[in-house]
Design a protein around this motif. Structure first.
Motif, PDB file in Angstrom:
ATOM      1  N   PRO A 394       0.820  -1.212   0.000  1.00 15.77           N
ATOM      2  CA  PRO A 394       0.000   0.000   0.000  1.00 15.77           C
ATOM      3  C   PRO A 394       0.856   1.265   0.000  1.00 15.77           C
ATOM      4  O   PRO A 394       1.998   1.268   0.478  1.00 15.77           O
ATOM      5  N   HIS A 401      -2.134   7.265  -5.295  1.00 15.74           N
ATOM      6  CA  HIS A 401      -1.321   6.189  -5.868  1.00 15.74           C
ATOM      7  C   HIS A 401      -0.662   6.662  -7.164  1.00 15.74           C
ATOM      8  O   HIS A 401      -1.271   7.423  -7.943  1.00 15.74           O
ATOM      9  N   LYS A 472      -6.839  -2.070  -4.241  1.00 16.89           N
ATOM     10  CA  LYS A 472      -5.652  -1.614  -3.521  1.00 16.89           C
ATOM     11  C   LYS A 472      -6.000  -1.111  -2.119  1.00 16.89           C
ATOM     12  O   LYS A 472      -5.181  -1.203  -1.189  1.00 16.89           O
TER      13      LYS A 472
END
Length: 648
Positions: A394, A401, A472
């Motif tokens: 992560p 991200h 995610k």
């Protein structure tokens, strides 16, 4: 169908024209005729000082004789040629040629317009006479005077050819030479209203060339005239393209190139194509029409041949580029190439001959479609890039991200090509549909059926990114951090969409509002998950028994609140919210929920803890309302040391 000139089929000047229409006699030797200088030939000496005072009278007699020939049966024998008049007239023409060659410097033709006009009239008079005899049956005409006129015509045409070549290959006066010394700047400035502009030539030079071509074509020397023009202008055009620094490379060389090098060649190719579209082709057409103003078919044919020679080389480069390995970074150069080819078509519309123009437009469109198809493959491959990004680690602090940044910046840049991509996807919608394997979501199904193929592709990519980010987010153990991550990335996506007028227009307000609603829901879920637990610590339930405050419960509640708040603050101070507005909104919403509840609890039960020992009060009441507010201001900074300073 218009006539198209094919220079590769033509022969040499003398070889083709030693015998024209007239089949009157054995062709004379051409050594004298082909000598460009005429410096030491015998004929020059015999005609250099010819008296031309009777030229008008002789011209009239020749015209009358030519007119007489036109009324005679071509199967019979023609009348005898007035040899003396013809001989004298031939010497007068040759004397003018000698005078032209004797002029000092530069081009000889064009010094005196009136004299030039008389010379051209005399040359055409010779042509008409020889042509009139040529209509009679072979063997009917036997005269050395006619042979003489045939040689004179050749000498005149050779002189005009040389003058034409000289005018084409360079300026003739100092002012023009100074203005046009840099061929790379041709046709860059706006032309004066009502005044045509020609690449590298003054209007006077073009007018001279027009008079020469009119005479040569009328005299049957069209092929030679077109050869000279075609070679000179192709050389000039090649030089003009050289100024763009575009290098003609082979398919094999392109296949071996690294992208960085090929990208530079593509940029230079685009510059070359744009220059052709906006400067070179319009300029060439303007020049060709002016020089061959008396014959539009010749002008169309010459322009078509020139344009085709250049365009085929430019399209070969396209074919080679399309064969290289496709990758995401090539998309925008491909789109630049597509636009350059799209803009190239109008530059030859109504300019080339009907046959050649249609063929060129077809070939340009086919090359453009190949580039467009490659662009669709690349853009649709963005789906595979998103699916293939299955990172197991992560992002620290729930930040945005890298995949989100990459995809949205890619889409934002693509938005700058919205109209082009709309056109490409509309043309290749079946291909795009087959390449996109993503199942449409309910949100996508609810879109207007009129949504364009490109808009659908944009929405598909963003929703696929949403799914990837959702997966995610499950890498975070803390549910609150999971929502911060989704909130961060969702807000970033929405900001990019809103910040691009083109993308927002493509996806539509309805779909954008649905996304905004989803981000607000992440916010609510985060509030409930984190601060809902904290508020439970200071709920009033259980604090009173039989109408009296039960101190052990109050103490426990203050203790649990302090411990949980410190834990939240310590943890969430390291979390990251990059967007200042979102960060502020979060802090304000947290304060709006926590501060009133804490102030109410503190105001209701503080007195029961302060009635005893002061130390006992400080043990349980560690924070004032202002302290809580100050510490909330330290959340989401990504700073583990942002504990905040307690107010006293």
């Amino acid at each position: 169908m218009e006539k198209t000139y094919h220079p590769e089929k033509s022969g040499s000047f003398i070889g083709r024209h030693a015998r024209r229409k007239s089949e009157v006699a054995t062709t004379p030797k051409t050594s004298d005729v082909s000598d460009a200088s005429y410096a030491d030939t015998a004929w020059r000496e015999t005609v250099e000082h010819v008296d031309d005072r009777d030229a008008d009278e002789i011209s009239l007699s020749i015209d009358q004789f030519t007119s007489t020939l036109s009324s005679i049966d071509r199967r019979s024998s023609p009348p005898d040629l007035p040899n003396e008049a013809v001989e004298t007239f031939s010497k007068i023409i040759e004397s003018k040629i000698v005078k032209y060659y004797s002029a000092d410097g530069g081009n000889k033709f064009g010094k005196t317009e009136e004299e030039d006009a008389r010379f051209l009239e005399s040359v055409l008079r010779v042509f008409k006479l020889t042509s009139a005899f040529g209509d009679f049956e072979a063997g009917a005409v036997k005269t050395t005077s006619l042979d003489r006129m045939s040689v004179v015509l050749q000498r005149a045409m050779l002189f005009l050819e040389e003058e034409f070549r000289g005018l084409l290959e360079g300026p003739t006066d100092e002012d023009t030479m100074k203005e046009e010394s840099d061929r790379c700047t041709l046709h860059e400035t706006e032309p004066n209203k009502g005044e045509p502009e020609f690449p590298g030539y003054s209007a006077e030079a073009v007018a001279r060339m027009g008079r020469i071509t009119g005479a040569m074509v009328s005299a049957g020397y069209e092929t030679e005239c077109c050869q000279v023009y075609s070679i000179a202008r192709r050389n000039a055009f090649t030089e003009a393209l050289r100024c763009t620094e575009f290098n003609w490379v082979t398919i094999e060389e392109i296949q071996r190139m690294q992208w960085e090098a090929l990208e530079g060649d593509i940029s230079r190719w685009i510059s070359a194509v744009k220059r052709c579209s906006t400067v070179l082709f319009p300029g060439e057409r303007s020049l060709c029409d002016a020089v061959f103003s008396q014959n539009r078919a010749i002008s169309n044919g010459l322009f078509s041949n020139l344009a085709r020679a250049v365009i085929i080389q430019l399209l070969n480069f396209v074919d080679a580029v399309v064969l290289t390995r496709r990758s995401a970074e090539k998309l925008f150069k491909y789109l630049d190439m597509y636009e350059a080819l799209r803009d190239l078509v109008p530059s030859i519309e109504d300019r080339a001959s009907e046959e050649s123009g249609g063929e060129l437009r077809s070939e340009i469109s086919a090359a453009r479609d190949r580039i467009g198809e490659a662009a669709v493959y690349i853009f649709c491959d963005l789906e595979n890039s998103i699916k293939g990004d299955a990172a197991k680690t992560p992002v620290p602090g729930g930040a945005i991200h890298p995949l989100t940044r990459y995809v949205m910046n890619y889409l934002k840049y693509a938005g700058e090509y919205k109209d082009t991509l709309e056109q490409i996807f509309q043309t290749n919608h079946i291909l795009a549909g087959s390449l996109s394997s993503t199942t449409k979501s309910d949100k996508t199904h609810n879109l207007d059926k009129s949504t364009s193929p490109f808009s659908m592709q944009l929405i598909t990519v963003v929703e696929l990114l949403d799914e990837n980010l959702e997966a995610k987010s499950r890498l975070y153990r803390d549910p609150s951090l999971r929502y911060i991550f989704l909130m961060n990335n969702g807000r970033y996506i929405n900001q990019k969409i809103k910040g691009s007028t083109e993308i927002l227009q493509s996806v539509g307000d309805t779909w954008y509002r649905m996304r905004s609603t989803a981000v607000r829901q992440y916010h609510k879920n985060y509030q409930r998950e984190t601060w809902g637990r904290l508020l439970q610590c200071i709920g009033h339930d259980g604090c009173q028994v039989n109408g009296k405050v039960y101190k052990p419960v109050v103490k426990e509640k203050f203790k649990n609140f302090n411990m949980l708040f410190e834990e939240i603050h310590k943890t969430q101070s390291t979390w990251v919210v990059n967007d200042d507005q979102l960060q502020s909104e979060l802090r304000v919403s947290i304060s709006a929920v926590v501060i009133p509840a804490y102030r109410s609890f503190l105001g209701r039960f503080r007195q029961y803890l302060e009635s005893g020992s002061g130390k006992q009060s400080e043990k349980y009441i560690k924070y004032q309302s202002d302290d809580i507010e100050l510490m909330i201001e330290g959340l989401f900074d990504g700073n583990p040391n942002s504990m905040g300073r307690r107010r006293t």
